[in-house]
Design an enzyme around this catalytic site. Structure first.
Site, PDB file in Angstrom:
ATOM      1  CD  GLU A 249     -14.766 -17.644  -5.654  1.00 46.69           C
ATOM      2  OE1 GLU A 249     -13.760 -17.357  -4.982  1.00 46.69           O
ATOM      3  OE2 GLU A 249     -15.845 -17.965  -5.138  1.00 46.69           O
ATOM      4  CD1 TRP A 280      -0.481 -14.528  16.984  1.00 48.41           C
ATOM      5  CD2 TRP A 280      -1.629 -16.354  16.395  1.00 48.41           C
ATOM      6  NE1 TRP A 280      -1.629 -14.113  16.363  1.00 48.41           N
ATOM      7  CE2 TRP A 280      -2.361 -15.216  15.980  1.00 48.41           C
ATOM      8  CE3 TRP A 280      -2.157 -17.620  16.126  1.00 48.41           C
ATOM      9  CZ2 TRP A 280      -3.593 -15.299  15.325  1.00 48.41           C
ATOM     10  CZ3 TRP A 280      -3.374 -17.706  15.469  1.00 48.41           C
ATOM     11  CH2 TRP A 280      -4.076 -16.559  15.075  1.00 48.41           C
ATOM     12  CG  ASN A 315     -10.026 -20.765  -2.809  1.00 51.08           C
ATOM     13  OD1 ASN A 315      -9.368 -19.907  -2.217  1.00 51.08           O
ATOM     14  ND2 ASN A 315     -11.294 -20.993  -2.547  1.00 51.08           N
TER      15      ASN A 315
HETATM   16  P1  FAD Z   1     -10.520 -19.492  -9.739  1.00 53.21           P
HETATM   17  O1  FAD Z   1     -11.220 -20.312  -8.763  1.00 53.21           O
HETATM   18  O2  FAD Z   1     -10.543 -19.916 -11.164  1.00 53.21           O
HETATM   19  O3  FAD Z   1     -10.935 -18.011  -9.560  1.00 53.21           O
HETATM   20  C1  FAD Z   1     -10.813 -17.016 -10.580  1.00 53.21           C
HETATM   21  C2  FAD Z   1     -10.087 -15.823 -10.075  1.00 53.21           C
HETATM   22  O4  FAD Z   1     -10.832 -15.167  -9.058  1.00 53.21           O
HETATM   23  C3  FAD Z   1      -8.739 -16.122  -9.453  1.00 53.21           C
HETATM   24  O5  FAD Z   1      -7.758 -16.248 -10.436  1.00 53.21           O
HETATM   25  C4  FAD Z   1      -8.533 -14.931  -8.533  1.00 53.21           C
HETATM   26  O6  FAD Z   1      -8.043 -13.815  -9.234  1.00 53.21           O
HETATM   27  C5  FAD Z   1      -9.954 -14.636  -8.074  1.00 53.21           C
HETATM   28  N1  FAD Z   1     -10.233 -15.296  -6.804  1.00 53.21           N
HETATM   29  C6  FAD Z   1     -10.713 -16.538  -6.620  1.00 53.21           C
HETATM   30  N2  FAD Z   1     -10.903 -16.788  -5.306  1.00 53.21           N
HETATM   31  C7  FAD Z   1     -10.526 -15.674  -4.660  1.00 53.21           C
HETATM   32  C8  FAD Z   1     -10.488 -15.321  -3.282  1.00 53.21           C
HETATM   33  N3  FAD Z   1     -10.901 -16.134  -2.305  1.00 53.21           N
HETATM   34  N4  FAD Z   1     -10.007 -14.095  -2.952  1.00 53.21           N
HETATM   35  C9  FAD Z   1      -9.599 -13.234  -3.920  1.00 53.21           C
HETATM   36  N5  FAD Z   1      -9.624 -13.523  -5.226  1.00 53.21           N
HETATM   37  C10 FAD Z   1     -10.075 -14.719  -5.587  1.00 53.21           C
HETATM   38  N6  FAD Z   1      -5.402 -15.323  -4.660  1.00 53.21           N
HETATM   39  C11 FAD Z   1      -4.466 -14.608  -5.323  1.00 53.21           C
HETATM   40  O7  FAD Z   1      -4.693 -14.217  -6.476  1.00 53.21           O
HETATM   41  N7  FAD Z   1      -3.274 -14.299  -4.720  1.00 53.21           N
HETATM   42  C12 FAD Z   1      -2.967 -14.694  -3.452  1.00 53.21           C
HETATM   43  O8  FAD Z   1      -1.888 -14.377  -2.946  1.00 53.21           O
HETATM   44  C13 FAD Z   1      -3.929 -15.478  -2.752  1.00 53.21           C
HETATM   45  N8  FAD Z   1      -3.668 -15.945  -1.500  1.00 53.21           N
HETATM   46  C14 FAD Z   1      -4.630 -16.677  -0.840  1.00 53.21           C
HETATM   47  C15 FAD Z   1      -4.364 -17.116   0.476  1.00 53.21           C
HETATM   48  C16 FAD Z   1      -5.318 -17.851   1.165  1.00 53.21           C
HETATM   49  C17 FAD Z   1      -5.025 -18.315   2.574  1.00 53.21           C
HETATM   50  C18 FAD Z   1      -6.552 -18.150   0.565  1.00 53.21           C
HETATM   51  C19 FAD Z   1      -7.589 -18.938   1.302  1.00 53.21           C
HETATM   52  C20 FAD Z   1      -6.825 -17.705  -0.719  1.00 53.21           C
HETATM   53  C21 FAD Z   1      -5.877 -16.970  -1.431  1.00 53.21           C
HETATM   54  N9  FAD Z   1      -6.113 -16.519  -2.765  1.00 53.21           N
HETATM   55  C22 FAD Z   1      -5.168 -15.773  -3.403  1.00 53.21           C
HETATM   56  C23 FAD Z   1      -7.432 -16.722  -3.402  1.00 53.21           C
HETATM   57  C24 FAD Z   1      -7.562 -18.004  -4.243  1.00 53.21           C
HETATM   58  O9  FAD Z   1      -7.135 -19.102  -3.519  1.00 53.21           O
HETATM   59  C25 FAD Z   1      -6.799 -17.939  -5.568  1.00 53.21           C
HETATM   60  O10 FAD Z   1      -7.096 -16.750  -6.250  1.00 53.21           O
HETATM   61  C26 FAD Z   1      -7.195 -19.128  -6.470  1.00 53.21           C
HETATM   62  O11 FAD Z   1      -6.931 -20.338  -5.823  1.00 53.21           O
HETATM   63  C27 FAD Z   1      -6.411 -19.039  -7.769  1.00 53.21           C
HETATM   64  O12 FAD Z   1      -6.716 -20.120  -8.626  1.00 53.21           O
HETATM   65  P2  FAD Z   1      -7.625 -19.935  -9.922  1.00 53.21           P
HETATM   66  O13 FAD Z   1      -7.093 -18.832 -10.742  1.00 53.21           O
HETATM   67  O14 FAD Z   1      -7.773 -21.271 -10.525  1.00 53.21           O
HETATM   68  O15 FAD Z   1      -8.968 -19.473  -9.241  1.00 53.21           O
END
Ligand code: FAD
Length: 441
Positions: A249, A280, A315
């Site tokens: 991730e 759209w 996510n």
């Molecule tokens: P964990 O699951 O604990 O992941 C650890 C870290 O990995 C996150 O904190 C993040 O930094 C990174 N990460 C995880 N998944 C992704 C991913 N798919 N893409 C990029 N990085 C990721 N993340 C953001 O940080 N900012 C946003 O603006 C953002 N917008 C999103 C919009 C959409 C439509 C989607 C589908 C995903 C988006 N994400 C975004 C990615 C992801 O959803 C979040 O990073 C995650 O939900 C944050 O929760 P966590 O820290 O518990 O994640």
């Protein structure tokens, strides 16, 4: 000794901060933060992010004081402010950590023209130049990217400085303004982020199993900490390396920054040019129902209400609501991208744009346009007991597990919960046609 300036931007920490360590090793430093209008009122102003950032800056200021230093705050355009500060203080150099979006690149190029400087890596695990194909080209598919990413040598995680040398004279500092958030946000600042990291480390081994269930507290909740640089991704990756899925991730995070770096046009356009031609729909009422969590699809509504209440969304839920907006309502992904940026504390151009384009099937390595999430089935699969829905949609609190993701009409009426705003099967057909038309099929 003449001081150097350390320009903090989205790296509001002392630990594993290569620019800070380099500046501090060279002698006295003057830490600076610039309140740039683009930051406070730019393309996507967000009360939640501004509030969180200011709260982090207050914590950073007190951390710096504990080290014998001080945070100098100035308003204005960075190139002008830093030139003035260099003249006022006689600083030999300005140190900062590299940033990757189009605005940041333009800003940093202007500053680089104006002052002697040194840029350091620190926001990502790997730099865009280090993850290229054998022919020296950027990847646009994640799996081979990840394979190459794994092989890039990593620098050592740095400790925070024990003490910081002060200059002979401190320049004046403006006050940090106050700002209100619209949601209930996590506690700000590096020490709190480090507590969240420490709490997650022992849970990392369960991440792969738990991360897809929005009703389970199985993810790290570190996204705002990584967004604002309260934690370094390199340190997080090292401490959580018990989970390969978790490190993956963090690799997605690097991947989307690299995409933004190599293809800045994704900011306004579909990565896939052919899919920029999708026609759209625009329907204010449906959009409002989505934003407010009143679509009549319980998992979508739970997620949208979680976003509004907390400035964060799980996510899996982000994927579901983004698919719903773009495929069930056929509303432009850029509209959803903006709404997320309005509210998310972790709102980040690279990851948000990447996530939205993935869900809309317009991006690099997208989900194919014909694979359309069924929101009811997604709910049943990823919130099997309905805990997430019950937490965020209190009207449905008493609905049993069997019906929670698809309550019968009479139950909806009785509980004043809306009927579905669209027919999923019908809209699936409409979306498929719209995508096929754009592709000339
Ligand atoms: P964990 O699951 O604990 O992941 C650890 C870290 O990995 C996150 O904190 C993040 O930094 C990174 N990460 C995880 N998944 C992704 C991913 N798919 N893409 C990029 N990085 C990721 N993340 C953001 O940080 N900012 C946003 O603006 C953002 N917008 C999103 C919009 C959409 C439509 C989607 C589908 C995903 C988006 N994400 C975004 C990615 C992801 O959803 C979040 O990073 C995650 O939900 C944050 O929760 P966590 O820290 O518990 O994640």
């Amino acid at each position: 000794m003449t001081p150097s300036l350390l320009w903090f931007r989205r790296d509001l920490r002392l630990t594993d901060h290569p620019a800070l360590s380099a500046a501090a090793e060279a002698g006295p430093i003057i830490p600076v933060f610039i309140l740039d209008d683009a930051l406070l009122k730019g393309k996507w102003p967000s009360p939640n992010r501004v509030h969180f950032m200011l709260a982090c800056l207050r914590v950073l200021a007190s951390q710096l004081e504990e080290k014998g230093s001080r945070l100098i705050v100035r308003h204005g355009h960075p190139a002008r402010v830093l030139r003035e500060l260099v003249e006022e203080t006689g600083a030999t150099r300005v140190h900062w950590q590299r940033d990757y979006g189009p605005y940041a690149r333009k800003r940093d190029a202007a500053v680089a023209e104006a002052v002697p400087h040194q840029e350091h890596a620190g926001q990502l695990i790997c730099e865009p130049e280090d993850v290229l194909t054998g022919e020296g080209r950027p990847y646009s598919v994640f799996t081979p990217y990840r394979r190459r990413w794994e092989t890039v040598p990593r620098r050592k995680v740095l400790r925070g400085p024990r003490a910081l040398q002060a200059p002979d004279h401190w320049p004046r500092s403006d006050k940090l303004p106050e700002a209100r958030a619209v949601s209930e946000l996590p506690a700000a600042g590096e020490p709190e982020a480090r507590k969240r990291l420490a709490a997650f480390v022992p849970k990392a081994k369960d991440y792969a199993e738990q991360r897809n269930f929005p009703g389970v507290n199985g993810t790290s909740h570190l996204s705002q900490d990584l967004r604002w640089g309260l934690l370094s991704p390199l340190e997080v990756a090292e401490r959580c390396d018990a989970s390969d899925t978790y490190v993956s991730e963090l690799c997605w995070r690097d991947f989307y920054y690299h995409i933004l770096w190599h293809h800045p046009r994704v900011v306004d356009h579909a990565f896939r040019e052919d899919l920029d031609r999708v026609r759209w729909h625009s329907d204010g009422e449906l959009l409002e129902a989505w934003k407010e969590g009143r679509t009549g699809f319980p998992i979508v509504d739970a997620a949208m209400r979680q976003l509004k209440a907390t400035g964060w969304m799980h996510n899996r839920a982000r994927m579901i609501v983004a698919s719903f907006l773009t495929k069930d309502l056929l509303i432009d992904w850029r509209v959803g991208e903006k709404h997320f940026m309005d509210l998310l504390t972790d709102g980040d151009l690279a990851s948000n744009n990447g996530g939205w384009q993935w869900a809309a099937s317009t991006g690099t390595d997208p989900q194919p346009y014909f694979r359309i999430f069924n929101p009811t089935l997604q709910g049943k699969k990823f919130d099997p007991d309905g805990d997430y829905v019950r937490q965020w949609v209190p009207e449905l609190k008493k609905v049993d597990k069997k019906h929670i993701h698809d309550p019968p009409l009479e139950v909806r009426k009785h509980l004043r919960y809306p009927e579905p705003v669209v027919d999923h099967a019908e809209m699936r057909g409409v979306a498929l046609k719209a995508y096929e038309k754009a592709l000339g099929k």
